[in-house]
Enzyme design. Sequence first.
Site, PDB file in Angstrom:
ATOM      1  CG  ASP A  19      43.223  17.795   3.699  1.00 31.33           C
ATOM      2  OD1 ASP A  19      44.117  18.650   3.818  1.00 31.33           O
ATOM      3  OD2 ASP A  19      42.741  17.464   2.600  1.00 31.33           O
ATOM      4  CG  PHE A  36      48.497  17.383 -14.090  1.00 26.02           C
ATOM      5  CD1 PHE A  36      49.809  17.825 -14.102  1.00 26.02           C
ATOM      6  CD2 PHE A  36      47.671  17.776 -15.143  1.00 26.02           C
ATOM      7  CE1 PHE A  36      50.296  18.624 -15.136  1.00 26.02           C
ATOM      8  CE2 PHE A  36      48.133  18.573 -16.164  1.00 26.02           C
ATOM      9  CZ  PHE A  36      49.440  18.992 -16.167  1.00 26.02           C
ATOM     10  CD  GLU A  91      44.955  27.068 -11.630  1.00 30.37           C
ATOM     11  OE1 GLU A  91      44.351  27.104 -10.538  1.00 30.37           O
ATOM     12  OE2 GLU A  91      45.772  26.184 -11.937  1.00 30.37           O
ATOM     13  CD  GLN A 111      49.183  17.687 -19.790  1.00 30.83           C
ATOM     14  OE1 GLN A 111      48.044  17.702 -20.256  1.00 30.83           O
ATOM     15  NE2 GLN A 111      50.065  18.628 -20.059  1.00 30.83           N
ATOM     16  CG  HIS A 121      38.520  27.322 -10.389  1.00 27.49           C
ATOM     17  ND1 HIS A 121      38.696  28.682 -10.536  1.00 27.49           N
ATOM     18  CD2 HIS A 121      39.775  26.783 -10.400  1.00 27.49           C
ATOM     19  CE1 HIS A 121      39.984  28.958 -10.619  1.00 27.49           C
ATOM     20  NE2 HIS A 121      40.657  27.825 -10.543  1.00 27.49           N
ATOM     21  CB  SER A 131      36.578  31.221 -11.703  1.00 22.01           C
ATOM     22  OG  SER A 131      36.449  30.024 -10.951  1.00 22.01           O
ATOM     23  CG  ASP A 143      53.182  20.709  -3.374  1.00 14.68           C
ATOM     24  OD1 ASP A 143      52.989  20.478  -2.174  1.00 14.68           O
ATOM     25  OD2 ASP A 143      52.294  20.597  -4.239  1.00 14.68           O
TER      26      ASP A 143
END
Length: 313
Positions: A175, A233, A32, A229, A283, A30, A124
């Site tokens: 969590d 993240f 994103e 970068q 994913h 999959s 967030d």
Amino acid sequence: MTTTFDQLREARTALDTPLFAGLPGDIRVSFEFFPPRTDPLMEQLWDVVTTLAPLRPSFVSVTYGAGGSTRDRTHGTVARIIREARLPAAAHLTCVEASKAEIREVAESYWEAGVRHIVALRGDMGAPGVPFTPHPDGYASAADLVAGLKAIAPFEISVSAYPETHPDAASPEADIDNLKRKLDAGATRAISQFFFEPETFFRFRDKLAAAGITAPVLPGILPVSNVAQTRKFAAACGAHIPAWMDGLFEGLDHHPASRQLVAATVCAEFCRRLYAGGVRDFHFYTLNRAELSYAICHLLGLRPERPLMEQAA
């Protein structure tokens, strides 16, 4: 279901033969995307969608900006993917700065556009380090959002999971308890935050099994070509970047083609080790680029069919 015997045989094969030789392509993928800000960027994304569509993804998803800042663009992108690419598309939806009535409006508009799958997230606040504050008339958690969406329409729902623990969680155990609440509220699966060492996912998988969680958890794969970068993240979501990764990309700032080759090599080996451990669902966080994800899928044995849009012509 992959058995222990199958995993041992696979591990032996990975050691005794070229890493990617003879893989049967029995993976599911999959992808994103994020909604483009401009029409030219939308056309660039569309090139990405049409490149990846022949890999027959289980679904693709489109992110949703903090406070609904990309609401219209997310809706438009998802609707176009369903209508023109004829791919199963999921829309992200968060609790941030939205009342229950506003979320109902968004969810109903998704349903009317043919969206049957939502990635439900707490979200967030948009600025690093700012604690999440529920809207006075909104949902206080992702678990509440899942339950609310299920009351609106029979959506398929995916939620997030954190192999290295969400930064806001009181503990790893808390969590995992939160993930269980989301699944118990009606979510079908979880998609993990990205991580960079296979053992991180395997340990997490064992903890979920010990907690009685049997729902599928898809490992989130971020092919890295820009370490700076990626570090930003990772800081936002609590993911650990191993020291060796910096060394591999050192000196490649002005060599983009070489950087891409290194990125593909690193991520493909990473995914191959996940495969050896029994993982068959991946994913990919594409960052609206196709080449790295496509190359890794190819190395894992996945081959394209004719684009879905050509089949429909």
